[in-house]
Scaffold this active site. Structure first.
Site, mmCIF file in Angstrom:
data_model
loop_
_atom_site.group_PDB
_atom_site.id
_atom_site.type_symbol
_atom_site.label_atom_id
_atom_site.label_comp_id
_atom_site.label_asym_id
_atom_site.label_seq_id
_atom_site.Cartn_x
_atom_site.Cartn_y
_atom_site.Cartn_z
ATOM 1 N N TYR A 33 -2.620 11.566 1.072
ATOM 2 C CA TYR A 33 -1.411 10.747 1.094
ATOM 3 C C TYR A 33 -1.708 9.339 0.616
ATOM 4 C CZ TYR A 33 -2.790 8.254 5.422
ATOM 5 O OH TYR A 33 -3.418 7.463 6.343
ATOM 6 N N ARG A 52 -6.515 5.496 -6.287
ATOM 7 C CA ARG A 52 -7.170 6.103 -5.112
ATOM 8 C C ARG A 52 -6.649 7.523 -4.887
ATOM 9 N NH1 ARG A 52 -6.845 3.064 0.496
ATOM 10 N NH2 ARG A 52 -4.671 3.649 0.258
ATOM 11 N N LYS A 147 -8.469 10.105 1.476
ATOM 12 C CA LYS A 147 -7.312 9.759 2.317
ATOM 13 C C LYS A 147 -6.536 11.021 2.671
ATOM 14 C CE LYS A 147 -3.750 6.163 2.532
ATOM 15 N NZ LYS A 147 -4.066 5.630 3.850
ATOM 16 N N GLU A 179 -14.068 0.915 11.053
ATOM 17 C CA GLU A 179 -12.779 0.348 10.637
ATOM 18 C C GLU A 179 -11.769 0.553 11.751
ATOM 19 O OE1 GLU A 179 -11.275 2.560 7.201
ATOM 20 O OE2 GLU A 179 -12.288 4.348 7.934
ATOM 21 N N LEU A 203 -12.398 4.234 4.698
ATOM 22 C CA LEU A 203 -11.441 4.354 3.605
ATOM 23 C C LEU A 203 -11.553 3.103 2.731
ATOM 24 C CD1 LEU A 203 -9.096 6.187 2.562
ATOM 25 C CD2 LEU A 203 -7.590 4.418 3.472
HETATM 26 N N1 PMP Z 1 -8.693 2.495 6.843
HETATM 27 C C1 PMP Z 1 -7.950 3.520 7.309
HETATM 28 C C2 PMP Z 1 -8.582 4.523 8.194
HETATM 29 C C3 PMP Z 1 -6.585 3.612 6.955
HETATM 30 O O1 PMP Z 1 -5.850 4.635 7.414
HETATM 31 C C4 PMP Z 1 -6.013 2.605 6.133
HETATM 32 C C5 PMP Z 1 -4.559 2.638 5.769
HETATM 33 N N2 PMP Z 1 -4.160 3.816 5.218
HETATM 34 C C6 PMP Z 1 -6.834 1.570 5.677
HETATM 35 C C7 PMP Z 1 -8.162 1.545 6.054
HETATM 36 C C8 PMP Z 1 -6.291 0.483 4.793
HETATM 37 O O2 PMP Z 1 -6.097 0.955 3.479
HETATM 38 P P1 PMP Z 1 -4.989 0.292 2.539
HETATM 39 O O3 PMP Z 1 -5.306 -1.161 2.465
HETATM 40 O O4 PMP Z 1 -5.192 0.971 1.231
HETATM 41 O O5 PMP Z 1 -3.682 0.558 3.172
#
Ligand code: PMP
Length: 283
Positions: A33, A52, A147, A179, A203
């Site tokens: 997603y 991504r 993701k 994270e 991620l």
């Molecule tokens: N880490 C995780 C585990 C996430 O789910 C997300 C958001 N989807 C992020 C980091 C941040 O990624 P982004 O800046 O691309 O939204």
């Protein structure tokens, strides 16, 4: 009011949208997603999210039902049809529908679902006041760079935070913060900004990449390396980044204040820089 959503080539009212019970997203969480923000009716960092997505799909040997330019058209069409000015577009691609079997099916047609979610992104209490996080062990699978829609452990983390009277959880592996449940984690110590380096353990946040670039352009010192929970607790500031929360200060970790317990100047500045840049560059 009913939204217009997108399912496999068709725009239709949300009540009429259907996906098969044999869809592998439903049976195996066999899907990926993206969440792209919308500001002023325009898409924030669409190319970053599309790139991504392409990587997630290729890591899972999954086909995309549409190319990048068609994907952009669908995003824009959903913004228009729903009159969305501020909020998010959620996109999910699964491997498609097949009889239940662990092996990937041959020739299945991927499922593509997209919908909008209207929500304030700029003016948020969390951005003004900061959020409180708890620490939990990182018990996810080891390919966090893909993701996927298997988000049960992050959901459990958010619930643990809620039960503890906090807003979110930071996940910790061998004493080091990986994270947040749905965001990348950052600290500021002695004027240096620290966030974990890219690997399969986190991620690769699209917001993280933009904030790293903006911090460097603003002559801020940035270190991409692991930081421990102890280091985070002793930090001057902490914050998280994600497509839907931009830069949001963290003011408490496990019940103890970070710095003076209020949003710090570095997080505030990076949020302002990020919003200004994304507003200008949105398409
Ligand atoms: N880490 C995780 C585990 C996430 O789910 C997300 C958001 N989807 C992020 C980091 C941040 O990624 P982004 O800046 O691309 O939204």
């Amino acid at each position: 009011m009913s939204r217009i959503v997108y399912v496999n080539g068709t725009y239709l009212p949300e009540e009429e949208a259907r996906v098969s019970i044999f869809d592998r997203g439903f049976l195996f969480a066999d899907g990926v997603y993206e969440v792209t923000s919308v500001l002023d009716g325009r898409l924030v960092d669409f190319d970053g999210h599309a790139a991504r997505l392409e990587r997630s799909l290729s890591e899972l040997e999954m086909d995309s039902p549409v190319g990048r330019s068609e994907l952009l058209d669908i995003h824009r069409e959903l913004v228009t049809r729903n009159g969305l000015t501020e909020g998010m577009i959620y996109l999910q691609i699964t491997r498609g529908t097949a009889d239940r079997d662990f092996a990937f099916p041959e020739g299945a047609t991927p499922t593509l679902v997209m919908f909008t979610q209207a929500t304030p992104l700029i003016d948020r209490p969390a951005a003004r006041n900061g959020i409180r996080v708890i620490s939990i062990p990182d018990m996810r699978w080891a390919r966090r760079d893909i993701k996927t829609v298997q988000l049960l452990y992050p959901s459990m983390g958010k619930m643990a935070a809620k039960k503890a009277g906090a807003d979110d959880a930071w996940m910790v592996e061998e004493d080091f913060v990986t994270e947040g449940t749905s965001n990348n984690a950052w600290i500021v110590r002695d004027g240096r900004i620290v966030t974990r380096h890219l690997s399969t353990e986190i991620l690769h946040g699209i917001t993280r990449a933009a904030v790293l670039r903006l911090a460097a352009e603003a002559q801020m010192v940035v270190e991409e390396r692991p930081f421990s929970l102890a280091e985070a607790r002793a930090a001057d500031e902490a914050f998280v980044t994600s497509a839907s929360t931009f830069v949001t200060p963290v003011v408490e970790i496990d019940g103890a204040p970070v710095g003076d317990g209020t949003p710090g100047p570095v997080a505030r500045r990076l949020r302002e820089l990020y919003i200004a840049e994304m507003r200008a560059a949105a398409i």
